[in-house]
Design a protein around this motif. Structure first.
Motif, PDB file in Angstrom:
ATOM      1  N   LEU A   1       0.832  -1.198   0.000  1.00  0.00           N
ATOM      2  CA  LEU A   1       0.000   0.000   0.000  1.00  0.00           C
ATOM      3  C   LEU A   1       0.867   1.247   0.000  1.00  0.00           C
TER       4      LEU A   1
ATOM      5  N   GLY B   1       2.266   1.872  -3.281  1.00  0.00           N
ATOM      6  CA  GLY B   1       1.197   2.406  -4.115  1.00  0.00           C
ATOM      7  C   GLY B   1       0.954   3.863  -3.799  1.00  0.00           C
TER       8      GLY B   1
ATOM      9  N   MET C   1     -14.339  -5.137  -7.642  1.00  0.00           N
ATOM     10  CA  MET C   1     -14.014  -3.831  -7.098  1.00  0.00           C
ATOM     11  C   MET C   1     -12.505  -3.614  -7.107  1.00  0.00           C
ATOM     12  N   GLN C   2     -11.811  -4.698  -6.769  1.00  0.00           N
ATOM     13  CA  GLN C   2     -10.354  -4.605  -6.712  1.00  0.00           C
ATOM     14  C   GLN C   2      -9.765  -4.207  -8.059  1.00  0.00           C
ATOM     15  N   VAL C   3     -10.305  -4.773  -9.135  1.00  0.00           N
ATOM     16  CA  VAL C   3      -9.651  -4.569 -10.420  1.00  0.00           C
ATOM     17  C   VAL C   3     -10.114  -3.322 -11.152  1.00  0.00           C
ATOM     18  N   CYS C   4     -11.138  -2.643 -10.645  1.00  0.00           N
ATOM     19  CA  CYS C   4     -11.603  -1.439 -11.352  1.00  0.00           C
ATOM     20  C   CYS C   4     -10.497  -0.386 -11.329  1.00  0.00           C
ATOM     21  N   PRO C   5      -9.997   0.019 -12.516  1.00  0.00           N
ATOM     22  CA  PRO C   5      -8.840   0.915 -12.525  1.00  0.00           C
ATOM     23  C   PRO C   5      -9.170   2.352 -12.127  1.00  0.00           C
ATOM     24  N   VAL C   6     -10.439   2.734 -12.166  1.00  0.00           N
ATOM     25  CA  VAL C   6     -10.780   4.142 -11.937  1.00  0.00           C
ATOM     26  C   VAL C   6     -11.635   4.353 -10.695  1.00  0.00           C
TER      27      VAL C   6
ATOM     28  N   TYR D   1     -12.837  -5.020 -17.277  1.00  0.00           N
ATOM     29  CA  TYR D   1     -11.947  -5.815 -16.420  1.00  0.00           C
ATOM     30  C   TYR D   1     -12.738  -6.471 -15.286  1.00  0.00           C
TER      31      TYR D   1
ATOM     32  N   PHE E   1      -5.505   2.170  -7.024  1.00  0.00           N
ATOM     33  CA  PHE E   1      -4.274   1.384  -7.068  1.00  0.00           C
ATOM     34  C   PHE E   1      -4.408  -0.046  -6.587  1.00  0.00           C
ATOM     35  N   SER E   2      -5.614  -0.448  -6.181  1.00  0.00           N
ATOM     36  CA  SER E   2      -5.778  -1.874  -5.917  1.00  0.00           C
ATOM     37  C   SER E   2      -5.902  -2.647  -7.223  1.00  0.00           C
ATOM     38  N   SER E   3      -6.104  -1.923  -8.320  1.00  0.00           N
ATOM     39  CA  SER E   3      -6.246  -2.566  -9.617  1.00  0.00           C
ATOM     40  C   SER E   3      -4.925  -2.557 -10.368  1.00  0.00           C
ATOM     41  N   ALA E   4      -4.599  -3.701 -10.967  1.00  0.00           N
ATOM     42  CA  ALA E   4      -3.381  -3.772 -11.775  1.00  0.00           C
ATOM     43  C   ALA E   4      -3.460  -2.776 -12.919  1.00  0.00           C
ATOM     44  N   MET E   5      -4.667  -2.590 -13.443  1.00  0.00           N
ATOM     45  CA  MET E   5      -4.822  -1.751 -14.624  1.00  0.00           C
ATOM     46  C   MET E   5      -4.539  -0.281 -14.325  1.00  0.00           C
ATOM     47  N   ALA E   6      -4.698   0.115 -13.053  1.00  0.00           N
ATOM     48  CA  ALA E   6      -4.498   1.516 -12.704  1.00  0.00           C
ATOM     49  C   ALA E   6      -3.051   1.935 -12.898  1.00  0.00           C
TER      50      ALA E   6
ATOM     51  N   ILE F   1      -2.065  -8.523 -15.844  1.00  0.00           N
ATOM     52  CA  ILE F   1      -3.493  -8.212 -15.905  1.00  0.00           C
ATOM     53  C   ILE F   1      -4.303  -9.485 -16.146  1.00  0.00           C
TER      54      ILE F   1
END
Lengths: 257, 408, 153
Positions: A22, A25, A139-144, A167, B90-95, B178
């Motif tokens: 974290l 990140g 929810m985890q993979v949502c980039p935005v 995704y 940032f929990s998403s790899a795609m971010a 991804i």
């Protein structure tokens, strides 16, 4: 005692690793300017306290008659496009040597008579929907940050932020999400958030003639759903994935995935 | 409507990640692969790669320029694509995409600038009017080409190449991540995925450079260097062996473990991917080039230049197809199976027209080469600082390395 | 250092670009983003504000108390109105009737629950429809059964 200590150490280490991740990140995210005070939510203005609830859903497949009323009600309530489903019903026909599963049009029009090529010894229906997982991969993979979880436990999609990458659709192990061709956004069951916040039941629960579907609040002590989860044999779908689903099933057959 | 064998979850019958998501790793694969080639010279001082080092760098840059296009073509809301950098989750790899992409772009632009700086200044000095101003601006209005300044350039290039190589690997390994980190999909979910993506990126990048090098040599009327071609072929063979080993390893483990997922992946391979995986990816795309490159590598001494060139070109073409089919089999294959593990949908074929259609995909493959041509007009890739003529035709392959490293 | 001027210039350019981007990013961020987590908090209210379509039995009973009573006393007491009738929102808006209630009367509606098929629990009333009636067509079920209280007297 010794093994407890060890377990604790492992957990601590995991936590540390998580925090380290974290931190990295966070460092990467530059230094975000943060809003001073969190604004009051619109839902709260009408006397609804979103932190006073923790919803859960209970399904008893043994009662289901496969009428598909829930699927139709959901479609009408939420304007679900043809060919896509926020909830659906599956039929399992199981014999000693083989099994058959179907869900014609998600069970929207009920189920037709069926003949299978093996000796079926049991058959039943299983309603499915979004599990509103507490540790949800979507929810985890949502980039935005367009997929999020409310304080009450609903996993929702922000249709003004969603970029339509899909995704989350790939990440959901239950097939509960789809890309809505009208809004071009990810779409899914909301547990009828717009109804629940007004004190109503989700549409599928409202119309179920057999009481298969129950909606409850884990923060209420006398809640029947909470009682059932606490005292009866319940399971969740695909527990090995550790997504912590919040849809609980009573006496689920092993054929159901 | 697709046909379903067995039972698929009713929302699971759509191929949401279509041709464009096949194109995306294919294109970023060239970015990473070409950068690996340029690093072999700029970072590891492999002299046999000098003739292709600048070409590889330019290729990497031009493919990077179009890398976002397939994603934007695919998004339901391309106008919101910028959200990925505005509110990255940032929990998403795609971010991480925005950050990785832009930092790698920055590194690459800087490296190109340092490599071409002397050339930019010389062009500015030679030119008049607007062109002079444009190159002057490109040189950031300083004309320092003293040996000291060039030494600084050289050090900067080393540092940037050193950062760029992990950058390129991250950018592409992350694409594999991804897919590899989707626990819902057994055909994707393996830690091998980023490595497979990366190594096959190396395959596609080297294969493309074998082609580009020989084609550009042909156009400029020179013979490609035998040492360069055989070195490229040798490295291509090496990357091919690793890539195919890993690709097979993933499947062998699933089959040998008799994992839960094998019940659906077995039929997926045997029915839906029979042609694109077994015939195209494994036999035509891997076995044949493996043999061809083995001949080039092991019998190098006995080969006539033309035989070596032809064999390596054929192998390169087959491998470009192999890598595309690998991307296809991963991206599309993973969506043919339902997460119910009980059903497969019928094969997917892309539209001809439309945003995510075949024509658009072909356009995306052609576009980097157009960019490469423009790049060459602005900063000639084969440039000789002694020649002062600026045209590539006059320079010898030995001189085609950047002058920045020429003095080292 | 005098020969590193170009490095300083390109470095400054990079810093300017990154700073410009960071500033632009702050302006592009929605106001309520991050208030309760990595999402736009205003979306919660927007989703909650959608109008319900199904009204529930009580809403129907406000105008149709007789039918509601009949249903509540019969064997269809667990079958809410909007299963067979259309949802409330297609019939009433803000307490005023806006359109006639669409009601499906075909035998197919009854068959969804009561046709004998694999999957239904054994105790649930279901019929082999071909044997149960002479001809399966139209509202044939309603010839004998009252849908609000279907048990035969």
């Amino acid at each position: 005692m010794d093994s407890d200590q060890k377990l604790k150490e492992i957990l601590d280490r995991r936590e540390f690793l998580g925090q380290a991740l974290l931190l990295t990140g966070g460092a990467v995210a530059f230094l975000l300017p943060h809003g001073a005070e969190a604004a009051e939510l619109d839902v709260e203005k009408e006397g609804y306290d979103w932190s006073a609830h923790r919803y859960a859903y209970l399904i008893d497949p043994s009662l289901c008659i496969g009428c598909g009323s829930c699927v139709r009600a959901c479609k009408r309530e939420n304007n679900v496009p043809d060919g896509f489903f926020r909830t659906w019903v599956e039929r399992y026909v199981v014999g000693g040597e083989s099994s058959h599963v179907d869900s014609p049009n998600g069970g929207l029009d009920g189920f037709p008579p069926l003949s299978v090529g093996f000796n079926a010894t049991k058959s039943f229906f299983v309603p499915k929907m979004c599990n509103h997982c507490a540790s949800s991969p979507c929810m985890q993979v949502c980039p935005v940050g367009a997929s999020f979880r409310t304080k009450e436990g609903m996993v929702l999609v922000d249709e003004k932020r969603c970029i339509g990458c899909g995704y989350c659709v790939q990440a959901c192990p239950y097939g509960s999400r789809f890309l809505n061709e009208e809004t071009k956004c990810a779409d899914k069951c909301t547990w009828c958030y717009h109804r629940v916040t007004k004190g109503m039941k989700p549409a599928c629960v409202e119309v179920c003639p057999r009481g298969v579907r129950q909606f409850g609040d884990l923060k209420r002590e006398d809640d029947p759903v909470r009682k059932a989860i606490e005292t009866r044999f319940v399971s969740v779908l695909q527990p090995h994935l550790l997504t912590e689903p919040q849809c609980y099933y009573l006496n689920l057959d092993r054929e159901v995935r | 409507m697709p046909e379903i064998t067995g039972y698929a979850f009713p929302n699971d019958i759509h191929v949401h990640w279509s041709l464009m998501i096949v194109m995306y790793p294919y294109i970023t694969g060239f970015v990473a692969g070409a950068f690996i080639v340029t690093s072999l010279y700029h970072l590891f001082d492999r002299q046999e790669f000098k003739p292709v080092a600048r070409l590889a760098m330019a290729t990497s840059f031009c493919f990077l320029g179009v890398a976002t296009f397939p994603l934007l073509m695919h998004l339901g809301h391309p106008e919101r694509g910028v959200n990925v950098v505005v509110t990255p989750n940032f929990s998403s790899a795609m971010a991480g995409f925005g950050l990785l992409y832009s930092s790698y772009l920055l590194l690459l632009v800087l490296e190109i600038w340092f490599v071409h700086r002397q050339q930019i200044i010389e062009t500015a000095r030679r030119s008049r009017g607007l062109k002079r101003f444009a190159y002057k601006a490109l040189a950031l209005f300083t004309y320092d080409t003293s040996p000291e300044a060039l030494a600084i350039d050289h050090r900067a290039i080393k540092v940037l190449a050193g950062l760029g190589l992990p950058g390129a690997c991250l950018l592409h390994g992350y694409v594999g991540f991804i897919f590899g980190a989707i626990k819902a999909n057994p055909w994707w979910s393996t830690p091998l995925m980023p490595v497979i993506f990366l190594v096959s990126a190396g395959v596609s990048g080297i294969a493309l450079l074998i082609l580009l090098y020989q084609v550009t040599s042909k156009f400029s009327g020179q013979k490609p260097e035998a040492a360069t071609v055989s070195a490229l072929a040798r490295w291509l063979w090496f990357f091919l062996i690793i890539a195919v080993t890993l690709e097979l390893l993933e499947i062998v483990v699933l089959a040998y473990e008799k994992s839960e997922a094998w019940a659906i992946i077995g039929p997926l391979l045997a029915t839906r991917l029979e042609f694109s995986f077994i015939s195209v990816q494994m036999i035509m795309g891997s076995l044949i080039p493996f043999i061809l490159l083995m001949i080039v590598t092991l019998m190098n001494r006995f080969l006539h230049d033309r035989v070596r060139n032809t064999l390596s070109i054929v192998a390169a073409l087959l491998l470009l197809m192999q890598v595309f089919s690998m991307r296809w089999n991963v991206v599309i294959g993973g969506q043919l199976l339902s997460k119910s593990f009980r059903g497969l949908r019928s094969g997917y074929s892309p539209d001809l027209w439309g945003r995510e259609g075949l024509i658009a995909a072909i356009g995306l493959v052609v576009l980097p080469f157009v960019l490469l041509w423009i790049f060459d007009r602005v900063l000639p890739i084969k440039y000789s600082s002694e020649g002062h003529g600026g045209s590539g035709a006059a320079s010898s392959p030995e001189a085609s390395g950047a002058m920045a490293e020429g003095h080292s | 250092m005098e020969h590193a001027r170009h490095v300083l210039r390109i470095g400054a350019l990079v810093v300017v670009i990154i700073a410009g981007f960071s500033i632009a990013r702050t302006f592009a961020k929605p106001a309520t983003y991050g208030d309760y987590g990595p999402y736009r908090a205003a979306a919660v209210g927007e989703i909650a504000a959608r109008a319900p379509v199904h009204g529930g039995v009580e809403a129907c009973a406000k105008c149709h108390a007789d039918k509601a009573k009949e249903r509540a006393e019969g064997s269809h007491k667990t079958v809410v109105c909007e299963i067979c009738h259309s949802p409330l929102a297609s019939h009433v808006k803000d307490g005023v009737k806006v359109a006639a209630m669409v009601t499906e009367k075909s035998w197919k509606l009854c068959a969804r629950c009561h046709q004998q098929i694999a999957g239904r629990p054994a105790g649930f009333p279901q019929q082999n429809l071909e044997q149960h009636v002479d001809k399966l067509e139209g509202a044939v079920c309603m010839d004998c059964h009252n849908p609000h209280s279907p048990k035969m007297q």
